[in-house]
Write a protein that holds these residues in place. Structure first.
Motif, PDB file in Angstrom:
ATOM      1  N   TYR A  85      41.926  64.821  61.767  1.00  0.00           N
ATOM      2  CA  TYR A  85      42.143  63.632  60.943  1.00  0.00           C
ATOM      3  C   TYR A  85      43.092  62.665  61.639  1.00  0.00           C
ATOM      4  CZ  TYR A  85      43.992  60.716  57.225  1.00  0.00           C
ATOM      5  OH  TYR A  85      44.407  59.650  56.481  1.00  0.00           O
ATOM      6  N   ARG A  86      44.194  63.201  62.208  1.00  0.00           N
ATOM      7  CA  ARG A  86      45.154  62.335  62.892  1.00  0.00           C
ATOM      8  C   ARG A  86      44.510  61.680  64.104  1.00  0.00           C
ATOM      9  NH1 ARG A  86      49.026  66.586  61.887  1.00  0.00           N
ATOM     10  NH2 ARG A  86      48.743  67.308  64.026  1.00  0.00           N
ATOM     11  N   HIS A  87      43.683  62.432  64.819  1.00  0.00           N
ATOM     12  CA  HIS A  87      43.009  61.880  65.995  1.00  0.00           C
ATOM     13  C   HIS A  87      42.081  60.740  65.586  1.00  0.00           C
ATOM     14  CE1 HIS A  87      40.984  61.689  69.862  1.00  0.00           C
ATOM     15  NE2 HIS A  87      39.822  61.756  69.211  1.00  0.00           N
ATOM     16  N   ASN A  88      41.307  60.951  64.521  1.00  0.00           N
ATOM     17  CA  ASN A  88      40.389  59.912  64.061  1.00  0.00           C
ATOM     18  C   ASN A  88      41.143  58.684  63.581  1.00  0.00           C
ATOM     19  OD1 ASN A  88      38.200  61.526  64.616  1.00  0.00           O
ATOM     20  ND2 ASN A  88      38.050  62.344  62.536  1.00  0.00           N
ATOM     21  N   LEU A  89      42.277  58.912  62.913  1.00  0.00           N
ATOM     22  CA  LEU A  89      43.066  57.793  62.417  1.00  0.00           C
ATOM     23  C   LEU A  89      43.606  56.959  63.569  1.00  0.00           C
ATOM     24  CD1 LEU A  89      44.301  56.341  60.013  1.00  0.00           C
ATOM     25  CD2 LEU A  89      46.253  57.902  60.147  1.00  0.00           C
ATOM     26  N   ASP A  95      23.484  55.021  49.248  1.00  0.00           N
ATOM     27  CA  ASP A  95      22.986  56.375  49.523  1.00  0.00           C
ATOM     28  C   ASP A  95      23.438  56.895  50.885  1.00  0.00           C
ATOM     29  OD1 ASP A  95      21.572  56.393  47.093  1.00  0.00           O
ATOM     30  OD2 ASP A  95      19.920  55.285  48.023  1.00  0.00           O
ATOM     31  N   GLN A  96      24.538  56.352  51.414  1.00  0.00           N
ATOM     32  CA  GLN A  96      24.985  56.742  52.746  1.00  0.00           C
ATOM     33  C   GLN A  96      26.299  57.509  52.687  1.00  0.00           C
ATOM     34  OE1 GLN A  96      24.993  53.463  55.507  1.00  0.00           O
ATOM     35  NE2 GLN A  96      23.138  52.557  54.623  1.00  0.00           N
ATOM     36  N   ASP A  97      26.563  58.240  53.752  1.00  0.00           N
ATOM     37  CA  ASP A  97      27.797  59.003  53.873  1.00  0.00           C
ATOM     38  C   ASP A  97      28.966  58.032  54.049  1.00  0.00           C
ATOM     39  OD1 ASP A  97      29.889  60.655  54.443  1.00  0.00           O
ATOM     40  OD2 ASP A  97      28.896  61.739  56.068  1.00  0.00           O
ATOM     41  N   PRO A  98      29.977  58.047  53.168  1.00  0.00           N
ATOM     42  CA  PRO A  98      31.092  57.088  53.264  1.00  0.00           C
ATOM     43  C   PRO A  98      31.964  57.281  54.492  1.00  0.00           C
ATOM     44  CG  PRO A  98      31.542  58.747  51.596  1.00  0.00           C
ATOM     45  CD  PRO A  98      30.110  58.941  52.011  1.00  0.00           C
ATOM     46  N   ASN A  99      31.825  58.399  55.201  1.00  0.00           N
ATOM     47  CA  ASN A  99      32.637  58.631  56.396  1.00  0.00           C
ATOM     48  C   ASN A  99      32.112  57.884  57.617  1.00  0.00           C
ATOM     49  OD1 ASN A  99      34.414  60.428  55.095  1.00  0.00           O
ATOM     50  ND2 ASN A  99      32.952  62.114  55.348  1.00  0.00           N
ATOM     51  N   LYS A 100      30.977  57.220  57.489  1.00  0.00           N
ATOM     52  CA  LYS A 100      30.346  56.605  58.651  1.00  0.00           C
ATOM     53  C   LYS A 100      30.575  55.099  58.739  1.00  0.00           C
ATOM     54  CE  LYS A 100      26.712  60.089  59.140  1.00  0.00           C
ATOM     55  NZ  LYS A 100      25.256  60.341  59.204  1.00  0.00           N
ATOM     56  N   PHE A 101      31.371  54.535  57.861  1.00  0.00           N
ATOM     57  CA  PHE A 101      31.635  53.099  57.948  1.00  0.00           C
ATOM     58  C   PHE A 101      33.047  52.796  57.452  1.00  0.00           C
ATOM     59  CE2 PHE A 101      29.343  54.067  54.042  1.00  0.00           C
ATOM     60  CZ  PHE A 101      30.168  53.552  53.066  1.00  0.00           C
ATOM     61  N   ILE A 102      33.691  51.879  58.143  1.00  0.00           N
ATOM     62  CA  ILE A 102      35.038  51.412  57.781  1.00  0.00           C
ATOM     63  C   ILE A 102      35.047  49.894  57.910  1.00  0.00           C
ATOM     64  CG2 ILE A 102      37.475  51.366  58.431  1.00  0.00           C
ATOM     65  CD1 ILE A 102      37.182  54.221  59.380  1.00  0.00           C
ATOM     66  N   TYR A 103      35.538  49.224  56.878  1.00  0.00           N
ATOM     67  CA  TYR A 103      35.570  47.768  56.880  1.00  0.00           C
ATOM     68  C   TYR A 103      36.999  47.264  56.680  1.00  0.00           C
ATOM     69  CZ  TYR A 103      30.532  48.164  56.294  1.00  0.00           C
ATOM     70  OH  TYR A 103      29.206  48.472  56.469  1.00  0.00           O
TER      71      TYR A 103
END
Length: 210
Positions: free
Chosen positions: A4-8, A46-54
């Protein structure tokens, strides 16, 4: 947790473009944020919420500088002065904006600390003719103000610019779902002077300064 820290860190590093020359606070009207959230729900239902950040922000496409805020606020209160308890208009003066903690400390030193120390020295020469706590009280206030300045400097003088490329792509995709533009969240459509003069500052005066 490590993942999680790496992704952040990766998200932050890819979404902030650091500008060294100017402070451009990331301001955006709340209704645009709501419009963006609603649009995101519709487009990605209908999409996975982990795949987009706005990032819904204005610092890249329509920056609103601190100097603009100071000038607009000055113009507003010159035209619409506050009235004191005696029914007299409060005189408005332009505020000084200091762009770094060092500049703030230097200003405090020459504007307040040195005159205060001189007055205290003169008082000692005259065998403390003025017996009061003015010096100690003002020193406490200055220390408190410097502490607050140090605390808020990373936020007030933040020079990062948020990359909203994903949000721009969302706006283009959303036209296929909501072509009439009712849910507008394009920061380039914001007229900052008009918004601050006719919406933001009047609302603060009406609801936040009771």
């Amino acid at each position: 947790m490590h993942c999680y820290r790496h992704n952040l860190r990766e998200i932050v590093s890819k979404s902030i473009l650091v500008q060294q020359d100017i402070v451009r606070p990331n301001r955006i009207p709340a209704d645009l944020v709501v419009n963006c959230v609603i649009t995101t729900i519709v487009v990605h239902l209908d999409q996975d919420p982990n795949k987009f950040i706005y990032h819904i922000s204005s610092s890249l496409r329509n920056p609103f500088k601190i100097s603009d805020l100071i000038n607009i606020a000055y113009d507003y209160f010159v035209k619409n002065p506050w009235i004191d308890a005696n029914g007299k208009p409060i005189v408005t003066s332009k505020r000084l904006w200091l762009t770094s903690l060092d500049a703030f400390n230097n200003y405090m030193m020459f504007r307040y600390v040195m005159p205060l120390k001189v007055s205290n020295f003169v008082n000692k020469i005259f065998f403390r003719l003025f017996q009061n706590n003015t010096y100690d009280n003002n020193c406490k206030k200055i220390r408190m103000l410097k502490g607050l300045a140090k605390l808020y400097t990373p936020y007030a003088c933040f020079k990062g610019v948020f990359d909203d490329t994903n949000t721009e792509n969302l706006r283009r995709v959303a036209k296929g779902y909501m072509g009439n533009g009712e849910l507008d969240f394009d920061p380039t459509n914001i007229d900052w002077t008009n918004y601050m003069m006719n919406t933001h500052i009047p609302s603060l005066v009406k609801y936040a300064t009771k």
